[in-house]
Design a protein around this motif. Sequence first.
Motif, PDB file in Angstrom:
ATOM      1  N   TYR A 232      92.372  69.191 -20.585  1.00  0.00           N
ATOM      2  CA  TYR A 232      93.052  70.263 -19.917  1.00  0.00           C
ATOM      3  C   TYR A 232      92.195  70.768 -18.942  1.00  0.00           C
ATOM      4  O   TYR A 232      92.482  71.791 -18.225  1.00  0.00           O
ATOM      5  CB  TYR A 232      93.123  71.321 -20.991  1.00  0.00           C
ATOM      6  N   PHE A 233      91.207  69.773 -18.419  1.00  0.00           N
ATOM      7  CA  PHE A 233      90.350  70.246 -17.324  1.00  0.00           C
ATOM      8  C   PHE A 233      90.844  70.663 -16.012  1.00  0.00           C
ATOM      9  O   PHE A 233      90.552  71.715 -15.302  1.00  0.00           O
ATOM     10  CB  PHE A 233      89.044  69.464 -17.040  1.00  0.00           C
ATOM     11  N   GLY A 234      91.947  69.918 -15.689  1.00  0.00           N
ATOM     12  CA  GLY A 234      92.530  69.813 -14.368  1.00  0.00           C
ATOM     13  C   GLY A 234      93.396  71.065 -14.321  1.00  0.00           C
ATOM     14  O   GLY A 234      93.624  71.737 -13.205  1.00  0.00           O
ATOM     15  N   PHE A 235      93.832  71.586 -15.449  1.00  0.00           N
ATOM     16  CA  PHE A 235      94.628  73.023 -15.405  1.00  0.00           C
ATOM     17  C   PHE A 235      93.672  74.142 -15.403  1.00  0.00           C
ATOM     18  O   PHE A 235      93.870  74.930 -14.646  1.00  0.00           O
ATOM     19  CB  PHE A 235      95.441  72.999 -16.528  1.00  0.00           C
ATOM     20  N   CYS A 236      92.561  73.956 -16.005  1.00  0.00           N
ATOM     21  CA  CYS A 236      91.619  75.228 -16.400  1.00  0.00           C
ATOM     22  C   CYS A 236      90.506  75.273 -15.689  1.00  0.00           C
ATOM     23  O   CYS A 236      89.979  76.440 -15.087  1.00  0.00           O
ATOM     24  CB  CYS A 236      91.035  74.900 -17.942  1.00  0.00           C
ATOM     25  N   GLY A 237      90.010  73.902 -15.242  1.00  0.00           N
ATOM     26  CA  GLY A 237      88.802  74.076 -14.368  1.00  0.00           C
ATOM     27  C   GLY A 237      87.508  74.465 -14.959  1.00  0.00           C
ATOM     28  O   GLY A 237      86.377  74.552 -14.205  1.00  0.00           O
ATOM     29  N   GLY A 238      87.464  74.518 -16.336  1.00  0.00           N
ATOM     30  CA  GLY A 238      86.241  74.829 -16.989  1.00  0.00           C
ATOM     31  C   GLY A 238      86.114  76.509 -17.524  1.00  0.00           C
ATOM     32  O   GLY A 238      84.868  76.563 -18.170  1.00  0.00           O
ATOM     33  N   GLY A 239      86.919  77.113 -17.530  1.00  0.00           N
ATOM     34  CA  GLY A 239      86.864  78.477 -18.211  1.00  0.00           C
ATOM     35  C   GLY A 239      85.737  79.250 -17.359  1.00  0.00           C
ATOM     36  O   GLY A 239      85.095  78.908 -16.502  1.00  0.00           O
ATOM     37  N   HIS A 240      85.916  80.572 -18.099  1.00  0.00           N
ATOM     38  CA  HIS A 240      84.858  81.510 -17.309  1.00  0.00           C
ATOM     39  C   HIS A 240      83.472  81.591 -18.034  1.00  0.00           C
ATOM     40  O   HIS A 240      83.539  81.409 -19.353  1.00  0.00           O
ATOM     41  CB  HIS A 240      85.517  82.900 -17.432  1.00  0.00           C
TER      42      HIS A 240
ATOM     43  N   GLY B 117      78.478  75.367 -23.996  1.00  0.00           N
ATOM     44  CA  GLY B 117      79.409  74.716 -24.750  1.00  0.00           C
ATOM     45  C   GLY B 117      80.879  74.569 -24.217  1.00  0.00           C
ATOM     46  O   GLY B 117      80.961  74.903 -22.868  1.00  0.00           O
ATOM     47  N   THR B 118      81.656  74.177 -24.879  1.00  0.00           N
ATOM     48  CA  THR B 118      83.231  73.710 -24.235  1.00  0.00           C
ATOM     49  C   THR B 118      84.154  74.948 -24.588  1.00  0.00           C
ATOM     50  O   THR B 118      84.282  75.881 -24.344  1.00  0.00           O
ATOM     51  CB  THR B 118      83.444  72.420 -24.348  1.00  0.00           C
ATOM     52  N   GLN B 119      85.015  74.421 -25.502  1.00  0.00           N
ATOM     53  CA  GLN B 119      86.258  75.197 -25.920  1.00  0.00           C
ATOM     54  C   GLN B 119      85.613  76.572 -26.736  1.00  0.00           C
ATOM     55  O   GLN B 119      84.900  76.705 -27.261  1.00  0.00           O
ATOM     56  CB  GLN B 119      86.947  74.325 -26.959  1.00  0.00           C
TER      57      GLN B 119
ATOM     58  N   LYS C  53      94.636  78.907 -21.983  1.00  0.00           N
ATOM     59  CA  LYS C  53      94.644  77.900 -21.166  1.00  0.00           C
ATOM     60  C   LYS C  53      95.523  76.730 -21.801  1.00  0.00           C
ATOM     61  O   LYS C  53      96.524  76.440 -21.552  1.00  0.00           O
ATOM     62  CB  LYS C  53      93.299  77.251 -20.808  1.00  0.00           C
ATOM     63  N   ILE C  54      94.786  76.259 -22.972  1.00  0.00           N
ATOM     64  CA  ILE C  54      95.530  75.066 -23.840  1.00  0.00           C
ATOM     65  C   ILE C  54      96.731  75.624 -24.534  1.00  0.00           C
ATOM     66  O   ILE C  54      97.936  74.890 -24.494  1.00  0.00           O
ATOM     67  CB  ILE C  54      94.555  74.863 -24.942  1.00  0.00           C
ATOM     68  N   GLY C  55      96.687  76.712 -24.982  1.00  0.00           N
ATOM     69  CA  GLY C  55      97.782  77.510 -25.855  1.00  0.00           C
ATOM     70  C   GLY C  55      99.137  77.750 -24.876  1.00  0.00           C
ATOM     71  O   GLY C  55     100.093  77.526 -24.882  1.00  0.00           O
TER      72      GLY C  55
HETATM   73  S1  SF4 Z   1      87.028  75.850 -20.943  1.00  0.00           S
HETATM   74 FE1  SF4 Z   1      88.444  75.022 -22.536  1.00  0.00          FE
HETATM   75  S2  SF4 Z   1      90.323  74.425 -21.869  1.00  0.00           S
HETATM   76 FE2  SF4 Z   1      89.029  74.633 -20.137  1.00  0.00          FE
HETATM   77  S3  SF4 Z   1      88.268  72.315 -19.601  1.00  0.00           S
HETATM   78 FE3  SF4 Z   1      86.706  73.698 -20.963  1.00  0.00          FE
HETATM   79  S4  SF4 Z   1      87.434  73.078 -23.064  1.00  0.00           S
HETATM   80 FE4  SF4 Z   1      89.067  72.624 -21.726  1.00  0.00          FE
END
Ligand code: SF4
Length: 378
Positions: free
Chosen positions: A329-337, A350-352, A360-362
């Motif tokens: 989902y990185f292309g949609f989210c860009g890595g989150g806040h 961390g990631t998710q 983002k994912i939901g």
């Molecule tokens: S923040 Fe979550 S949805 Fe966004 S790229 Fe990272 S793991 Fe994926």
Amino acid sequence: MFTRLRHFTGMRGIATVPSYVIMQPTTLCNLDCAYCYLPLRAADRRMTLAVAEAAAATVNRWAGRAERFSVVWHGGEPLAAGREHLAALMAPFTGVEHHVQTNATLIDDAWCEFFARYEVRVGVSVDGPAPRTAQRVDRGGGPAYDKIMKGIATLRQHDIPFAALCVVSQPEPGLASELYTYFCDLGCHALGINVEEQEGVNTRTNRHAAQAVRDFWAELTVAWRADPRVEVREVEWAVRYAGAWLADQADELLPRSIDPIPSIGYDGGVVLLSPELAGFSDERYGDFSSGNVLRTPLADIISKAAGNPAGWIAEYLAGVEACRAECPYFGFCGGGHAANRFFEHGRFDGTQTNHCRNSKIGLLEGVLDHVRDHSGVA
Ligand code: SF4
């Protein structure tokens, strides 16, 4: 659809020029909402004119070179700073669009005249009909809903356009369509929905069943498509991304680098990337501040952080690269806040997070559920 990894090239490093800045005219808020993340909302610490002038010295140069540049006044409750003081803080800025994000309870005729005179874009925070807005309370614990409605009615009497921001604490069946109908009737031109976040002084969990979250977004998409009168920020993001994906142009949607989003506190302290980190400190990371505009030009503060990322910012950039490597989902989210990572994981690499699962994912999967249900695509 989004189970396979693709290589996305955007969001590499931090941009040296932001697309907007956030200013904190006061830490004070006249409300005390149950989910608020702000640590200093009971204290009235006001921004000085020297801070506004120092910030404007850089911002005006950026604004002169950009098609649009926004200054977002965000508190506390920005209107709690008072009209005279807010006008004085705005005065040094030239060529910018001013925005306020307000709880609407202080809006009266005089504030509407102020918004019209300074061409201020207004965003109001309200969570739906009175029972849905019950977490927005005054300092005595009483419901703020009637005062919010009075403020919104005054905006409408003065023909001041406004956007709405709604916090959803518990996604449940029927809620999305109820909210969409409500906001259509409210008269806002745009709607943003935040699934409640666990951040700042709000430590309530934001873990929800994945299917409940998807169903919420799918239901919102159905309601919006049936009567697309109000622009729904999250649905539009997801629809735009899905369209770009199908056209094989998804990699072009993410900005090439990360917007530094400088947030300038009442005292001139600058926190980059996540305004929610302002006012906090941590043993490992200190106070998250990258500098102070009273001592260093804002442009230099950002250039230094972008050119030589250190401390928590370097750790956050490592987290973004982990997301790029692992998350479809990185292309949609860009890595989150950054703030969601810190307040959920206690670190930045961390990631998710629950936030990205919810918002983002939901979101993306919920909008696609709607498309699948209505197109026959499996
Ligand atoms: S923040 Fe979550 S949805 Fe966004 S790229 Fe990272 S793991 Fe994926």
